[in-house]
Scaffold this active site. Structure first.
Site, PDB file in Angstrom:
ATOM      1  N   SER A  15       0.852  -1.191   0.000  1.00  0.00           N
ATOM      2  CA  SER A  15       0.000   0.000   0.000  1.00  0.00           C
ATOM      3  C   SER A  15       0.882   1.233   0.000  1.00  0.00           C
ATOM      4  CB  SER A  15      -0.884   0.001   1.244  1.00  0.00           C
ATOM      5  OG  SER A  15      -0.071   0.063   2.397  1.00  0.00           O
ATOM      6  N   ALA A  16       0.274   2.362  -0.259  1.00  0.00           N
ATOM      7  CA  ALA A  16       1.010   3.630  -0.280  1.00  0.00           C
ATOM      8  C   ALA A  16       1.650   3.890   1.081  1.00  0.00           C
ATOM      9  CB  ALA A  16       0.062   4.759  -0.655  1.00  0.00           C
TER      10      ALA A  16
END
Length: 194
Positions: A15-16
């Site tokens: 994920s970011a």
């Protein structure tokens, strides 16, 4: 379920917020082919590696993922992917959640339960939407347009000021007294008009 030359295909998604894929790779162990997703796409179509992996896998393969949330963004998404892989004869293995592995009876059962929960969620959402519409209609929010135009309301005010009974004004305008009162008070649908 496993064919004679089935491959173990790994899928990781960072994920970011957490760009570190080492933990996921370590958890997966040795795999024949790895698909690694770097984007945090909410949409399945944003996840190119996932699409490629789905095209790549063959009957007898096993897709290995650290946990369901790495593979899917929602229960519905997860179930759709499970179904898609099952159709291709591909097993799904979750390192952190072996109870969901698709090649075990327990996994099949757990996924059936998840499917029931997802269905219940969708039904509940639909019911809430329907209830919301009913309540809105009851409040008159959904009625298309006010029965009286701004000009008619203005005319009614003038006539009432001249002493014409409200009941007569309402009759002449072909509306109920409640509608006339709402129009005069600027309430309900008439809040914007007046």
């Amino acid at each position: 379920m496993a064919g004679h030359k089935g491959q173990v295909v790994g899928y990781v998604r960072v994920s970011a917020a957490d760009q570190n894929e080492a933990r996921q790779l370590e958890a997966l162990g040795a795999v024949d082919r790895l698909f690694s997703e770097k984007v945090s796409g909410k949409n399945r179509d944003d996840r190119v590696q996932l699409q490629q992996m789905l095209i790549y896998v063959r009957d007898g393969d096993t897709v290995r993922v650290k946990s369901p949330d790495r593979l899917a963004r929602s229960t519905t998404d997860l179930l759709a992917l499970v179904e898609e892989l099952k159709t291709k004869g591909v097993a799904l293995e979750f390192i952190d959640n072996p109870a969901l592995n698709t090649d075990t009876p327990q996994g099949e059962f757990m996924l059936t339960v998840l499917a029931a929960i997802a269905q219940l969620e969708r039904k509940t959402i639909r019911e809430r939407q329907a209830e919301g519409i009913v309540i809105a209609k009851r409040k008159g929010v959904y009625d298309r347009v006010p029965k009286l135009s701004a000009e008619q309301v203005e005319l009614a005010r003038e006539r009432i000021a001249e002493g014409v009974p409200k009941a007569k004004v309402a009759r002449d305008l072909d509306v109920s007294r409640q509608t006339l009162y709402a129009a005069l008070n600027g309430s309900g649908k008439y809040a914007e008009v007046s």
